[in-house]
Design a protein around this motif. Structure first.
Motif, PDB file in Angstrom:
ATOM      1  N   PRO A   1       6.284   7.876  -9.625  1.00 48.49           N
ATOM      2  CA  PRO A   1       7.536   6.759  -9.844  1.00 48.49           C
ATOM      3  C   PRO A   1       8.632   6.507  -9.001  1.00 48.49           C
ATOM      4  N   ALA A   2       8.759   6.621  -8.134  1.00 47.75           N
ATOM      5  CA  ALA A   2       9.665   6.714  -7.253  1.00 47.75           C
ATOM      6  C   ALA A   2       9.258   4.812  -6.299  1.00 47.75           C
ATOM      7  N   HIS A   3       7.887   5.147  -5.993  1.00 48.90           N
ATOM      8  CA  HIS A   3       7.086   3.255  -5.459  1.00 48.90           C
ATOM      9  C   HIS A   3       7.979   2.995  -6.651  1.00 48.90           C
ATOM     10  N   TRP A   4       7.138   2.832  -7.701  1.00 52.54           N
ATOM     11  CA  TRP A   4       7.907   1.561  -8.672  1.00 52.54           C
ATOM     12  C   TRP A   4       8.826   1.412  -9.122  1.00 52.54           C
ATOM     13  N   ALA A   5      10.185   2.590  -8.636  1.00 53.63           N
ATOM     14  CA  ALA A   5      11.485   2.291  -8.621  1.00 53.63           C
ATOM     15  C   ALA A   5      11.597   1.795  -7.967  1.00 53.63           C
TER      16      ALA A   5
ATOM     17  N   SER B   1       4.661   5.052   4.982  1.00 58.61           N
ATOM     18  CA  SER B   1       3.668   6.271   5.722  1.00 58.61           C
ATOM     19  C   SER B   1       2.512   5.506   5.583  1.00 58.61           C
ATOM     20  N   ALA B   2       1.439   6.942   5.266  1.00 56.73           N
ATOM     21  CA  ALA B   2       0.191   6.426   4.770  1.00 56.73           C
ATOM     22  C   ALA B   2      -0.138   4.848   4.733  1.00 56.73           C
ATOM     23  N   GLY B   3       0.382   4.308   3.657  1.00 58.21           N
ATOM     24  CA  GLY B   3       0.752   2.774   3.250  1.00 58.21           C
ATOM     25  C   GLY B   3       0.495   1.687   4.763  1.00 58.21           C
TER      26      GLY B   3
ATOM     27  N   LEU C   1       0.843  -1.024  -0.051  1.00 59.45           N
ATOM     28  CA  LEU C   1       0.060  -0.272  -0.006  1.00 59.45           C
ATOM     29  C   LEU C   1       0.541   1.389  -0.007  1.00 59.45           C
ATOM     30  N   HIS C   2       0.938   1.747  -1.254  1.00 60.57           N
ATOM     31  CA  HIS C   2       1.870   3.077  -1.527  1.00 60.57           C
ATOM     32  C   HIS C   2       1.427   4.819  -0.489  1.00 60.57           C
ATOM     33  N   GLY C   3       1.851   5.525  -0.196  1.00 62.33           N
ATOM     34  CA  GLY C   3       2.060   5.948   0.788  1.00 62.33           C
ATOM     35  C   GLY C   3       1.315   7.473   0.243  1.00 62.33           C
ATOM     36  N   GLY C   4       1.488   8.157   0.583  1.00 65.71           N
ATOM     37  CA  GLY C   4       0.744  10.219   0.163  1.00 65.71           C
ATOM     38  C   GLY C   4      -0.043  10.607   1.144  1.00 65.71           C
ATOM     39  N   ALA C   5      -0.361  10.567   1.965  1.00 70.62           N
ATOM     40  CA  ALA C   5      -0.546  11.353   3.212  1.00 70.62           C
ATOM     41  C   ALA C   5      -2.486  10.780   3.423  1.00 70.62           C
TER      42      ALA C   5
END
Length: 288
Positions: A86-90, A145-147, A75-79
Motif C-alpha cells: 500500500p505504501a507504494h500506491w500512496a 530499491s529493487a525496482g 517498478l516497485h521495490g521489495g528485494a
C-alpha cells in the motif's frame, strides 16, 4: 532531522529488520501476500486500468484532472521477492498529484519463481506501448530499491527513455561492496545476508555479478538524464555513491540528493518534510 522523520525512524527501529538472514528471506517468500490493491483514494483521483502483458498485470494510473501527458513507468521495490505494498500506491498518488503524469506500474514476476530474464522479456513491451501512447511526450522510467536497480539495468540494455527516477536503487544484489556492512548499524530497516540470497534467486542462471542483475558492474556511459534520491542511513548508500561517481565521470547528466537522516526509500514517507521535499525534487526533475 524533522520530528516526524525522527519518529518514523524510532518506529522502524522497534521492528525486526528484514533480510537479516537467508532463513528470514526464505520465510518472507513463504509468507508473502499478493500485490496490494490500488487504494480507494487513488481511484478517486485517477482512472485505473489493468491489462495483462505476457501473463503479468500492468496497472495504469491516469489523472482525471491536470494531466500533463508525461509518462512514468514505475517498478516497485521489495528485494525482487516481495509484492507491491500500500505504501507504494500512496507514494505514487503523491507523484501523480504533483506531476500530472500518467503512471504505469508493471507487476513483474518475483523471485525465486521468476528471474531477471523474465523481467527483461516483460518490461520492454510495456515501455514500447507507453512510448507509443506518449506520441513524443516525455517518458520516464524509475522505481525504488529493487525496482530502481532494474530500471538502470533496462536503460543500460537498450530501453530508450527521457530520464531515470531512482529512489534508493539496489544496484548490487551480489552484495560485494565492502563498505556496505559498515552502514548496517545505522540502517533501521535492511541487512545484507537475506538480501544477498534474494539477489542470487533473482539472478537465476546468471551470476549475481552479471550487469543485468547488478548494474553497478556495468559501464554507466550513455544513461539518460538521471535523478537519484538516497537516504544517508541506508545500507544501499555505498553503492549509490559508487554508481553516481562513475556515472558523473562518464558524462551522465545526473542529480544526486542524499538526505542525511533518511532511511531506505525515505521519499515514500510523505508525511515528513523530507519525503515531501523528495516528491518536489522528482516533480522538478520531470518538468525539466
Amino acid at each position: 532531522m524533522s520530528l516526524s522523520m525522527s519518529l518514523a525512524r524510532a518506529v522502524l527501529a522497534r521492528r525486526p529488520k528484514t533480510l537479516t538472514s537467508v532463513e528470514s528471506a526464505q520465510k518472507r517468500v513463504a509468507e508473502r501476500e499478493g500485490p496490494a490493491e490500488v487504494s480507494r483514494r487513488l481511484r478517486s483521483t485517477c482512472d485505473v486500468t489493468t491489462e495483462t502483458v505476457g501473463g503479468f498485470p500492468v496497472i495504469t494510473l491516469t489523472p482525471r484532472a491536470k494531466g500533463t501527458g508525461t509518462e512514468l513507468v514505475y517498478l516497485h521495490g521489495g528485494a525482487y521477492v516481495a509484492a507491491i505494498i500500500p505504501a507504494h500506491w500512496a507514494f505514487l498518488g503523491k507523484i501523480v498529484a504533483r506531476t500530472g503524469a500518467t503512471v504505469t506500474v508493471p507487476l513483474y514476476g518475483l523471485a525465486p519463481e521468476h528471474t531477471v530474464d523474465d523481467a527483461f522479456a516483460f518490461v520492454p513491451p510495456v515501455l514500447e506501448a507507453v512510448r507509443q501512447r506518449a506520441a513524443g511526450r516525455p517518458v520516464y522510467l524509475g522505481g525504488d530499491s529493487a525496482g530502481g536497480g532494474l530500471s538502470v539495468s533496462l536503460a543500460l540494455h537498450g530501453q530508450q527513455v527521457d530520464g531515470l527516477v531512482l529512489i534508493a536503487p539496489w544496484l548490487d544484489p551480489s552484495a560485494s561492496n565492502p563498505v556496505a556492512p559498515g552502514l548496517v548499524e545505522v540502517d533501521p530497516m535492511l541487512d545484507i545476508p537475506g538480501a544477498a540470497w534474494a539477489g542470487r534467486q533473482w539472478a537465476g542462471a546468471r551470476e549475481a555479478t552479471d550487469p543485468r542483475v547488478s548494474p553497478i558492474f556495468a559501464d554507466p556511459a550513455g544513461l539518460p538524464r538521471t535523478l537519484v534520491l538516497q537516504g544517508g542511513h541506508d545500507v544501499l548508500l555505498a553503492d549509490s555513491l559508487k554508481f553516481c561517481e562513475r556515472a558523473l565521470d562518464t558524462g551522465v547528466d545526473l542529480t544526486f540528493h542524499v538526505e542525511p537522516s533518511g532511511f531506505h526509500v525515505y521519499p515514500a514517507a510523505t508525511f515528513t518534510p523530507e519525503g515531501r521535499r523528495a516528491v518536489r525534487l522528482i516533480a522538478d526533475f520531470m518538468r525539466r
